[in-house]
Design an enzyme around this catalytic site. Sequence first.
Site, short mmCIF file in Angstrom:
data_model
loop_
_atom_site.label_atom_id
_atom_site.label_comp_id
_atom_site.label_asym_id
_atom_site.label_seq_id
_atom_site.Cartn_x
_atom_site.Cartn_y
_atom_site.Cartn_z
N GLU A 4 12.91 -0.02 -8.50
CA GLU A 4 11.44 0.04 -8.50
C GLU A 4 10.79 -1.28 -8.91
O GLU A 4 9.80 -1.73 -8.31
CB GLU A 4 10.97 1.14 -9.48
CG GLU A 4 9.49 1.27 -9.64
CD GLU A 4 8.82 1.86 -8.40
OE1 GLU A 4 9.05 3.03 -8.10
OE2 GLU A 4 8.08 1.12 -7.72
N VAL A 54 9.70 -4.36 -6.51
CA VAL A 54 8.56 -4.38 -5.58
C VAL A 54 7.26 -4.18 -6.35
O VAL A 54 7.06 -3.14 -6.98
CB VAL A 54 8.71 -3.29 -4.50
CG1 VAL A 54 7.54 -3.35 -3.53
CG2 VAL A 54 10.03 -3.44 -3.76
N GLY A 80 6.07 -5.45 -9.08
CA GLY A 80 6.13 -5.45 -10.55
C GLY A 80 5.97 -4.09 -11.17
O GLY A 80 6.79 -3.19 -10.98
N ILE A 88 3.81 -1.71 -10.60
CA ILE A 88 3.22 -0.62 -9.82
C ILE A 88 4.34 0.29 -9.30
O ILE A 88 5.25 -0.19 -8.62
CB ILE A 88 2.43 -1.15 -8.60
CG1 ILE A 88 1.43 -2.22 -9.02
CG2 ILE A 88 1.73 -0.01 -7.88
CD1 ILE A 88 0.76 -2.93 -7.85
N LYS A 121 10.13 -8.16 -0.78
CA LYS A 121 9.51 -6.89 -1.19
C LYS A 121 9.08 -6.07 0.02
O LYS A 121 9.22 -4.84 0.04
CB LYS A 121 8.30 -7.20 -2.09
CG LYS A 121 8.70 -7.85 -3.42
CD LYS A 121 7.50 -8.47 -4.11
CE LYS A 121 7.89 -9.14 -5.42
NZ LYS A 121 6.82 -9.98 -5.98
N GLY A 176 5.00 -10.20 -14.65
CA GLY A 176 4.77 -10.27 -16.09
C GLY A 176 5.82 -9.47 -16.84
O GLY A 176 6.41 -8.53 -16.29
N1 HSE Z 1 7.20 -14.19 -8.64
C1 HSE Z 1 6.85 -12.83 -8.44
C2 HSE Z 1 5.35 -12.74 -8.21
C3 HSE Z 1 7.25 -12.03 -9.66
O1 HSE Z 1 4.65 -13.70 -8.47
O2 HSE Z 1 4.89 -11.71 -7.75
C4 HSE Z 1 7.24 -10.57 -9.45
O3 HSE Z 1 8.11 -10.18 -8.45
#
Ligand code: HSE
Length: 433
Positions: free
Chosen positions: A127, A130, A132, A134, A202, A299
């Site tokens: 999970e 994709v 972060g 969410i 993603k 994050g």
């Molecule tokens: N480098 C990625 C971004 C981190 O900025 O979305 C999260 O996958």
Amino acid sequence: MKDVSVGICGLGTVGGGTFNVLGRNASIIAGRAGCRIRVGRVASRTPRSDMDLGAIPFTTDVFDVVNDPDIDIVVELVGGEGVAKDLVMAAIAQGKHVVTANKALIAVHGNEIFAAAAAKGVMVAFEAGVAGGIPVIKAIREGMAANRIDWMAGIINGTGNYILTEMRAGREFAEVLREAQALGYAEADPTFDVEGIDAAHKLTILASTGFGVPLKFEQAYTEGISAITPFDIAHAEQLGYRIKHLGVARRREDGIELRVHPTLVPQSHLIAQVDGVLNAVLVDGDAVGQTMYYGPGAGAEATASAVIADIVDVARSVVSGSGQTVPFLGFVDSALEDLPVLSMDDVQSAYYLRIQAFDRPGVLAKVASILSEHGINIESIMQKESELTDGRIPVIILTHTVQERQMNCAIDDLEALTDIDGRVVRIRAENFQ
Ligand code: HSE
């Protein structure tokens, strides 16, 4: 209450966040999982003196976690496709479940990893890979299980969205990228963010989960944001659009579209309001209609939230002893359809064009005539005397929807005109139908 033991491999941004949230919210997480989630071992190539691991065994060799008989779930937060892949395959071979935030690993090697995991009867959950924090994979796989999903479109790279948002205020690309790196948003190699590779990883996973197709990362079309200029951002705004770096996946009768590129989106659409490091994914299902999932796409603790949600899922299955798992991509293997990824020539889109024209009589007529010869309908055209420099003037055109093959031919003809200076800038536009 039983214990389920996790081994955390990697103590970077996400690893550190996962360790901290598991400790801080231990009783809430145990209440949800129906078992205590105990960190049995932590491994990181670089020790973190700023973290208090207490009595938890620490090692610099991630394979110590896999080889520890006490560990039920290996949490892979190393990143990359080298050691991470060996680690995941070794964990599966030892009959351990895997939770990972590694989108590159799943997008590129997922078909192989899932086959190995199925043979061993273990779970592989991703999970956090994709968008972060969410929970969009769960939303698609479980929440939208009733639907035929026709298309998905999303802002799925926080770093890129942060850069485009800040550039709207006139800031320089390189300066904003450095800031995003310092905030821990960017990939180890930030070209993955700005050139759309991370978003394509993603999108590949989203498309497979949504449409029930094997992972086909190598066929995704990827175009980055490094060539986007403040000029184009400002002119798109004047036309009522905002430039976002979108991943778009569409299921058609003849195959799937899988593409990441800068895109003009109507300012009035909710997705245009998604700013900064935030991500959003639109998913269109035939029963539910258009849905949108929004939140932090990167994050430490935001991503840890998704990692721990997967740990809880796996832990529930471990304690129930049922061996019951959801299919990795949400469809049982026999239901996966090996649809081809369509060429960009076959994609339909509206276009923003920027043409650097010599300020001579008849130029606009020639441009309009070429577009018309290729069956391309102009929605609006903009040229301002105040932007005339060195005898050249930018002409901005917004077209109606056209097949990309036609647009490519028209651009070739435009660039062959002696009244045009340099290349034609082309940005696709999306109206989410
Ligand atoms: N480098 C990625 C971004 C981190 O900025 O979305 C999260 O996958």
